[in-house]
Scaffold this motif. Structure first.
Motif, PDB file in Angstrom:
ATOM      1  N   LYS A 148       0.812  -1.219   0.000  1.00 60.18           N
ATOM      2  CA  LYS A 148       0.000   0.000   0.000  1.00 60.18           C
ATOM      3  C   LYS A 148       0.844   1.268   0.000  1.00 60.18           C
ATOM      4  N   ASP A 149       2.054   1.202   0.513  1.00 62.37           N
ATOM      5  CA  ASP A 149       2.912   2.393   0.558  1.00 62.37           C
ATOM      6  C   ASP A 149       3.882   2.476  -0.617  1.00 62.37           C
ATOM      7  N   ARG A 152       1.013   1.341  -4.956  1.00 66.42           N
ATOM      8  CA  ARG A 152      -0.423   1.489  -4.693  1.00 66.42           C
ATOM      9  C   ARG A 152      -1.286   0.816  -5.758  1.00 66.42           C
ATOM     10  N   LEU A 183      -5.027   3.410   2.252  1.00 68.18           N
ATOM     11  CA  LEU A 183      -4.514   3.972   1.005  1.00 68.18           C
ATOM     12  C   LEU A 183      -4.918   5.431   0.830  1.00 68.18           C
TER      13      LEU A 183
END
Length: 225
Positions: A148-149, A152, A183
């Protein structure tokens, strides 16, 4: 809210001590939640997990080659977030469990938490290739959380794959909302939480009991956005 004040007032009158009344009131709330909702964490689960870990260690001390006990111990260690120890155990089990989706999912999970992202992704995808519904598709969310980091688009792709598996689960939409929230996609998160509530409302009575805690959590999360 009025009922809570009335119950608290009654307890205060019975025990004659406001602090003791608060403690009793919280205990009552806890047991009611555990019985009917399930939002609060279980105090007994960690104790039960520790007992099982101790039991499995004793079994392995007597029978070091008992593979099923090693796998069970590794799973419990993952729950305790002791990923390094769990990973070491799982590496010993590759040959007997090479066709097990649960094994590759567990191994991949430990690797993701140990920073071995490439290996972890590969092994979790291997688990999903063996059984796309292993652990009810949650490995997709594990992968989404891992990326998620850093990636994405990849994280969202895994979220969508999870969503394809679950279309009538309040828990699934709650988890989906949580990933969207992490997110930064607030509108999508709110929509997922709303869908969690809609699914819950449509469930038959016998299913609502097991899904209720996810609906309650979705309601609180939605209000917090």
């Amino acid at each position: 809210m009025l009922i809570k004040f009335l119950i608290f007032g009654l307890l205060w009158r019975i025990v004659g001590n406001p602090f003791l009344a608060v403690i009793i009131f919280l205990i009552i709330l806890y047991f009611l939640d555990r019985r009917y909702v399930g939002v609060m964490p279980s105090f007994m689960k960690p104790l039960k997990r520790m007992r099982n870990i101790s039991r499995l260690r004793q079994q392995l001390a007597m029978s070091p080659n008992e593979v099923s006990s090693k796998l069970d111990l590794a799973r419990l260690l993952i729950e305790r977030k002791r990923y390094s120890e769990a990973h070491s155990l799982l590496l010993e089990l590759e040959r007997p469990y090479e066709q097990s989706a649960e094994y590759w999912e567990a191994l991949g999970t430990t690797e993701l938490h140990l920073g071995q992202t490439e290996e972890g992704e590969r092994h979790i995808l291997q688990a999903l290739d063996i059984n796309p519904r292993v652990k009810y598709g949650r490995p997709y969310l594990t992968l989404a959380g891992a990326f998620k980091d850093s990636h994405r688009d990849k994280a969202l792709a895994y979220v969508q794959q999870f969503q394809e598996i679950h279309s009538s689960s309040s828990e699934a939409y709650y988890l989906l909302g949580s990933v969207y929230r992490s997110l930064g996609r607030t509108a999508d998160a709110k929509q997922a939480y709303e869908q969690s509530l809609n699914v819950y409302r449509s469930l038959p009575k016998y299913k609502k009991r097991q899904e209720r805690r996810w609906a309650v959590r979705s309601w609180f999360r939605k209000r917090g956005l």
